[in-house]
Scaffold this motif. Structure first.
Motif, PDB file in Angstrom:
ATOM      1  N   CYS A  15      41.055  43.071  41.107  1.00 13.82           N
ATOM      2  CA  CYS A  15      40.398  42.924  42.415  1.00 13.82           C
ATOM      3  C   CYS A  15      38.970  42.399  42.270  1.00 13.82           C
ATOM      4  O   CYS A  15      38.236  42.801  41.374  1.00 13.82           O
ATOM      5  CB  CYS A  15      40.382  44.277  43.123  1.00 13.82           C
ATOM      6  SG  CYS A  15      39.553  44.230  44.724  1.00 13.82           S
ATOM      7  N   LYS A  17      37.158  42.088  45.407  1.00 17.18           N
ATOM      8  CA  LYS A  17      36.761  42.183  46.814  1.00 17.18           C
ATOM      9  C   LYS A  17      35.343  42.688  47.035  1.00 17.18           C
ATOM     10  O   LYS A  17      34.822  42.580  48.137  1.00 17.18           O
ATOM     11  CB  LYS A  17      37.742  43.079  47.586  1.00 17.18           C
ATOM     12  CG  LYS A  17      39.095  42.397  47.819  1.00 17.18           C
ATOM     13  CD  LYS A  17      39.844  42.985  48.989  1.00 17.18           C
ATOM     14  CE  LYS A  17      40.274  44.404  48.735  1.00 17.18           C
ATOM     15  NZ  LYS A  17      40.878  45.004  49.934  1.00 17.18           N
ATOM     16  N   CYS A  18      34.748  43.324  46.001  1.00 22.00           N
ATOM     17  CA  CYS A  18      33.338  43.694  46.167  1.00 22.00           C
ATOM     18  C   CYS A  18      32.584  43.449  44.866  1.00 22.00           C
ATOM     19  O   CYS A  18      33.197  43.172  43.826  1.00 22.00           O
ATOM     20  CB  CYS A  18      33.172  45.134  46.664  1.00 22.00           C
ATOM     21  SG  CYS A  18      33.224  46.384  45.369  1.00 22.00           S
ATOM     22  N   LEU A  20      31.234  45.320  42.773  1.00 27.30           N
ATOM     23  CA  LEU A  20      31.460  46.213  41.629  1.00 27.30           C
ATOM     24  C   LEU A  20      32.393  45.576  40.607  1.00 27.30           C
ATOM     25  O   LEU A  20      32.408  45.967  39.441  1.00 27.30           O
ATOM     26  CB  LEU A  20      32.035  47.557  42.102  1.00 27.30           C
ATOM     27  CG  LEU A  20      31.109  48.403  42.996  1.00 27.30           C
ATOM     28  CD1 LEU A  20      31.804  49.702  43.396  1.00 27.30           C
ATOM     29  CD2 LEU A  20      29.796  48.706  42.280  1.00 27.30           C
ATOM     30  N   SER A  21      33.165  44.592  41.041  1.00 29.81           N
ATOM     31  CA  SER A  21      34.083  43.918  40.111  1.00 29.81           C
ATOM     32  C   SER A  21      33.315  43.198  38.999  1.00 29.81           C
ATOM     33  O   SER A  21      33.832  43.006  37.910  1.00 29.81           O
ATOM     34  CB  SER A  21      34.953  42.907  40.867  1.00 29.81           C
ATOM     35  OG  SER A  21      34.141  41.901  41.431  1.00 29.81           O
ATOM     36  N   ARG A  24      32.100  45.993  36.208  1.00 29.47           N
ATOM     37  CA  ARG A  24      33.037  46.966  35.615  1.00 29.47           C
ATOM     38  C   ARG A  24      33.546  46.490  34.247  1.00 29.47           C
ATOM     39  O   ARG A  24      33.573  45.290  33.966  1.00 29.47           O
ATOM     40  CB  ARG A  24      34.240  47.165  36.541  1.00 29.47           C
ATOM     41  CG  ARG A  24      35.203  45.986  36.511  1.00 29.47           C
ATOM     42  CD  ARG A  24      36.432  46.172  37.395  1.00 29.47           C
ATOM     43  NE  ARG A  24      37.203  44.945  37.405  1.00 29.47           N
ATOM     44  CZ  ARG A  24      37.757  44.420  38.496  1.00 29.47           C
ATOM     45  NH1 ARG A  24      37.647  44.995  39.676  1.00 29.47           N
ATOM     46  NH2 ARG A  24      38.446  43.302  38.395  1.00 29.47           N
ATOM     47  N   LYS A  85      37.222  52.132  43.199  1.00 27.83           N
ATOM     48  CA  LYS A  85      38.008  52.073  41.964  1.00 27.83           C
ATOM     49  C   LYS A  85      37.231  51.453  40.799  1.00 27.83           C
ATOM     50  O   LYS A  85      37.750  51.384  39.686  1.00 27.83           O
ATOM     51  CB  LYS A  85      39.293  51.248  42.195  1.00 27.83           C
ATOM     52  CG  LYS A  85      40.061  51.580  43.474  1.00 27.83           C
ATOM     53  CD  LYS A  85      40.556  53.000  43.525  1.00 27.83           C
ATOM     54  CE  LYS A  85      41.547  53.201  44.666  1.00 27.83           C
ATOM     55  NZ  LYS A  85      41.768  54.637  44.926  1.00 27.83           N
ATOM     56  N   CYS A  86      36.030  50.953  41.055  1.00 31.41           N
ATOM     57  CA  CYS A  86      35.217  50.369  39.986  1.00 31.41           C
ATOM     58  C   CYS A  86      33.880  51.103  39.927  1.00 31.41           C
ATOM     59  O   CYS A  86      33.358  51.552  40.951  1.00 31.41           O
ATOM     60  CB  CYS A  86      34.992  48.881  40.216  1.00 31.41           C
ATOM     61  SG  CYS A  86      36.546  47.974  40.362  1.00 31.41           S
ATOM     62  N   ALA A 101      35.437  47.851  51.434  1.00 33.05           N
ATOM     63  CA  ALA A 101      36.258  46.863  50.719  1.00 33.05           C
ATOM     64  C   ALA A 101      37.394  47.541  49.957  1.00 33.05           C
ATOM     65  O   ALA A 101      38.491  47.001  49.841  1.00 33.05           O
ATOM     66  CB  ALA A 101      35.384  46.058  49.751  1.00 33.05           C
ATOM     67  N   CYS A 102      37.141  48.736  49.448  1.00 28.82           N
ATOM     68  CA  CYS A 102      38.115  49.413  48.594  1.00 28.82           C
ATOM     69  C   CYS A 102      39.077  50.300  49.375  1.00 28.82           C
ATOM     70  O   CYS A 102      40.068  50.774  48.835  1.00 28.82           O
ATOM     71  CB  CYS A 102      37.377  50.248  47.545  1.00 28.82           C
ATOM     72  SG  CYS A 102      38.258  50.403  45.990  1.00 28.82           S
ATOM     73  N   TYR A 105      43.101  50.281  49.290  1.00 26.42           N
ATOM     74  CA  TYR A 105      43.861  50.808  48.143  1.00 26.42           C
ATOM     75  C   TYR A 105      44.102  52.313  48.275  1.00 26.42           C
ATOM     76  O   TYR A 105      45.190  52.797  47.989  1.00 26.42           O
ATOM     77  CB  TYR A 105      43.131  50.499  46.830  1.00 26.42           C
ATOM     78  CG  TYR A 105      42.918  49.028  46.608  1.00 26.42           C
ATOM     79  CD1 TYR A 105      44.010  48.154  46.592  1.00 26.42           C
ATOM     80  CD2 TYR A 105      41.647  48.494  46.429  1.00 26.42           C
ATOM     81  CE1 TYR A 105      43.832  46.792  46.399  1.00 26.42           C
ATOM     82  CE2 TYR A 105      41.458  47.139  46.228  1.00 26.42           C
ATOM     83  CZ  TYR A 105      42.551  46.290  46.217  1.00 26.42           C
ATOM     84  OH  TYR A 105      42.363  44.948  46.031  1.00 26.42           O
TER      85      TYR A 105
END
Ligand code: URA
Ligand code: SF4
Length: 206
Positions: A15, A17-18, A20-21, A24, A85-86, A101-102, A105
């Protein structure tokens, strides 16, 4: 369009989408059995989680496992997820746009697992089910919506830092088996009522 936990995890791992990707090492989709009755929702991965791609594997995770053992559960028996998730860099709080954004999920995980008890750990996952509430006021007080209990608890990392919270955390944890028992009880009485109905219908055939 059959969704699955594997599908969610595969999407989370790639992902973007934000923001944090970008920082990570590994995304942390969550883990546990698809038919878990209890789902824990933390805040977001920390250093160790980011390295291993698994939720609650650092000090908070050890404490969570210890708490689970006090109610005779092992981590393999529950589902463990996070709001984001990140890992937020330096373990800062997740930002509102990252949570938004998360959210998809976590929504899909909830819809797939259909837990009986959702345990929120800390302010950020509490906010999702108890918007605008204060954790010091409502921790340990479950809310029932249909056949699901939502139980807001302190975050294990926060409880680890404060001995007085630690004691409350351990007391709050005991509500988990009580809530499951209450759901089982209402299910049994519901089934008994349905059974009575069947009998009534059978009798009325004669
Ligand atoms: N803290 C969290 O909120 N989540 C984890 O997965 C680990 C630590
Ligand atoms: Fe995607 Fe969530 Fe990771 Fe942001 S935190 S990149 S939305 S998986």
């Amino acid at each position: 369009m059959d969704d699955s936990l594997e599908k969610v995890a595969a999407e989370v791992k790639v992902c973007t989408k934000c923001a944090l990707s970008r920082s990570r090492t590994n995304a942390v989709p969550g883990e546990g059995p698809a038919n878990a009755r209890i789902m824990f929702i933390g805040e977001g991965p920390g250093f160790h989680e980011d390295h291993q791609g698994r939720p609650f594997v650092g000090a908070s995770g050890q404490y969570l496992e210890q708490l689970l053992s006090t109610i005779n559960l092992r981590r393999e028996q529950v589902y463990i997820a996070n709001v984001v998730k990140c890992r937020p860099p330096g373990n800062r709080d997740p930002l509102p746009d990252e949570i938004v954004a998360c959210r998809e999920y976590l929504d899909r995980q909830l819809a797939l697992i259909k837990p009986s008890v959702v345990v929120t750990l800390g302010r950020f996952s509490m906010e999702r089910f108890f918007p605008g509430q204060s954790i010091s006021r409502i921790h340990g007080k479950a809310k029932r919506v249909g056949d699901i209990f939502y139980l807001p608890l302190y975050h294990p990392a926060a409880a680890l830092r404060r001995p007085d919270w630690r004691q409350e955390m351990e007391q709050d944890f005991r509500h988990i088996p009580e809530l499951l028992a209450e759901l089982d009880k209402s299910k049994i009485s519901h089934e008994r009522d349905a059974g009575d109905d069947d009998q009534f219908h059978q009798l009325s055939l004669f």
